[in-house]
Design a protein around this motif. Sequence first.
Motif, PDB file in Angstrom:
ATOM      1  N   ASP A  16      -1.397  -6.658   5.038  1.00 39.93           N
ATOM      2  CA  ASP A  16      -0.427  -5.747   4.487  1.00 39.93           C
ATOM      3  C   ASP A  16       0.513  -6.548   3.840  1.00 39.93           C
ATOM      4  O   ASP A  16       1.892  -6.437   4.063  1.00 39.93           O
ATOM      5  CB  ASP A  16      -0.056  -4.634   5.272  1.00 39.93           C
ATOM      6  N   HIS A  18       0.983  -6.792   0.338  1.00 36.99           N
ATOM      7  CA  HIS A  18       1.501  -5.885  -0.833  1.00 36.99           C
ATOM      8  C   HIS A  18       2.314  -6.788  -1.713  1.00 36.99           C
ATOM      9  O   HIS A  18       3.389  -6.276  -2.321  1.00 36.99           O
ATOM     10  CB  HIS A  18       2.360  -4.773   0.002  1.00 36.99           C
ATOM     11  N   ASP A  57      -4.814  -4.883   1.655  1.00 35.93           N
ATOM     12  CA  ASP A  57      -3.503  -4.427   1.017  1.00 35.93           C
ATOM     13  C   ASP A  57      -2.821  -5.835   0.898  1.00 35.93           C
ATOM     14  O   ASP A  57      -1.738  -5.982   0.890  1.00 35.93           O
ATOM     15  CB  ASP A  57      -2.703  -3.682   1.954  1.00 35.93           C
ATOM     16  N   HIS A  92      -4.900  -0.412  -1.209  1.00 34.77           N
ATOM     17  CA  HIS A  92      -3.870  -0.458  -2.473  1.00 34.77           C
ATOM     18  C   HIS A  92      -4.532  -1.741  -3.354  1.00 34.77           C
ATOM     19  O   HIS A  92      -4.052  -2.007  -4.579  1.00 34.77           O
ATOM     20  CB  HIS A  92      -2.449  -0.989  -1.853  1.00 34.77           C
ATOM     21  N   HIS A 181      -9.848  -3.566   6.606  1.00 30.43           N
ATOM     22  CA  HIS A 181      -8.497  -2.986   6.291  1.00 30.43           C
ATOM     23  C   HIS A 181      -8.325  -1.805   7.189  1.00 30.43           C
ATOM     24  O   HIS A 181      -7.356  -1.896   8.247  1.00 30.43           O
ATOM     25  CB  HIS A 181      -8.289  -2.931   5.164  1.00 30.43           C
ATOM     26  N   HIS A 219      -3.478  -2.097   8.041  1.00 32.39           N
ATOM     27  CA  HIS A 219      -3.481  -0.634   7.325  1.00 32.39           C
ATOM     28  C   HIS A 219      -2.077   0.205   7.962  1.00 32.39           C
ATOM     29  O   HIS A 219      -1.327   0.696   7.226  1.00 32.39           O
ATOM     30  CB  HIS A 219      -4.958   0.041   7.556  1.00 32.39           C
ATOM     31  N   HIS A 221       0.556  -1.130   9.375  1.00 34.82           N
ATOM     32  CA  HIS A 221       1.850  -1.736   9.256  1.00 34.82           C
ATOM     33  C   HIS A 221       2.494  -1.799  10.564  1.00 34.82           C
ATOM     34  O   HIS A 221       3.786  -1.608  10.593  1.00 34.82           O
ATOM     35  CB  HIS A 221       2.777  -1.179   8.166  1.00 34.82           C
TER      36      HIS A 221
HETATM   37 FE   LIG Z   1      -0.561  -1.467   3.525  1.00 31.84          FE
END
Ligand SMILES: [Fe+2]
Length: 303
Positions: A16, A18, A57, A92, A181, A219, A221
């Motif tokens: 993650d 991002h 992500d 994402h 994920h 996923h 976090h």
């Molecule tokens: Fe995420």
Amino acid sequence: MQPLAPGSLRILHLSDTHLTGDGALHQGSTDTTAALDAVLASAEGVPDVGLVVVSGDVSEDGTPASYTRLRERVGGWAERHAAALVTVPGNHDLREGFRQVLANGHVLGEGGRPLAHTLEYLPPSVPVSGQSVVAGRRVVTVDTSVPGSGYGLIADEALDRLRRALSDGEPSDGGSVVVLHHPPLPAPTALHEALRLRNAEAFADAIRGTDVRLVLGGHHHHHSAGSIAGVPVLVAPGVANDTDVVGAYDEESAHIDAGYLVVDLAADGSVWSSPVRVPRPDTDPLAFHLGADAVTRIIDAAG
Ligand SMILES: [Fe+2]
């Protein structure tokens, strides 16, 4: 950190990230590129990493520029440390941008050498599947993303690829690692429960009785550990932020925080994992520090 035991594979497990192509703040609050840089700087102290995993992500905006940021930063780290790099899309991510930069997610092979991929156009409806071998273990990636949706589902095509990958060649004592994920575990908040992996049972059936020793996901976090079909499942903390798992179940909030896992997969298939929280120098002063001489004196005194 302790040196790696002979025959083990050490995995640096991030999730993650991002990342944004233009450096825009995630959720208006977090510079995720800086967070990733802090994670990688922290991980400089981890010896003997053989494989770096980013379990989805990767990107916030799906742009090729965001995937290039990951390729340069995490790929650069892996190349310097002679480690493989494997990544997989999350909800994402956009498969088109992901593939353009990261191909099937198996970016670097053993020793940090770039893996060759045939240039083949696949439409975004086709899951990103891949497999490679690192230190004698199969590493298999499973795309749980559903284009246009946040929940996870392993498409029949991706399940078939997983089954085929796991039946390819002889099972090894060292075992296989599956990276996805959406983890096949309960979620800590109502929002994440709504975004869960919807066919975890099908995944369990696919890995049951195989040589899979470890499942790595993200996923949520937030770090958690569980098992499915008797196989350990490790969820990495987020690089972007840390979900507040003790807040009201039907609300969702996260703190600016970053972490990662260091996971050792031993020759006999046993697993050891250590979560690492990346300290922020401004707010996390050291509680204490003992030099090597002091540690030796304490060890000697303890017999
Ligand atoms: Fe995420």
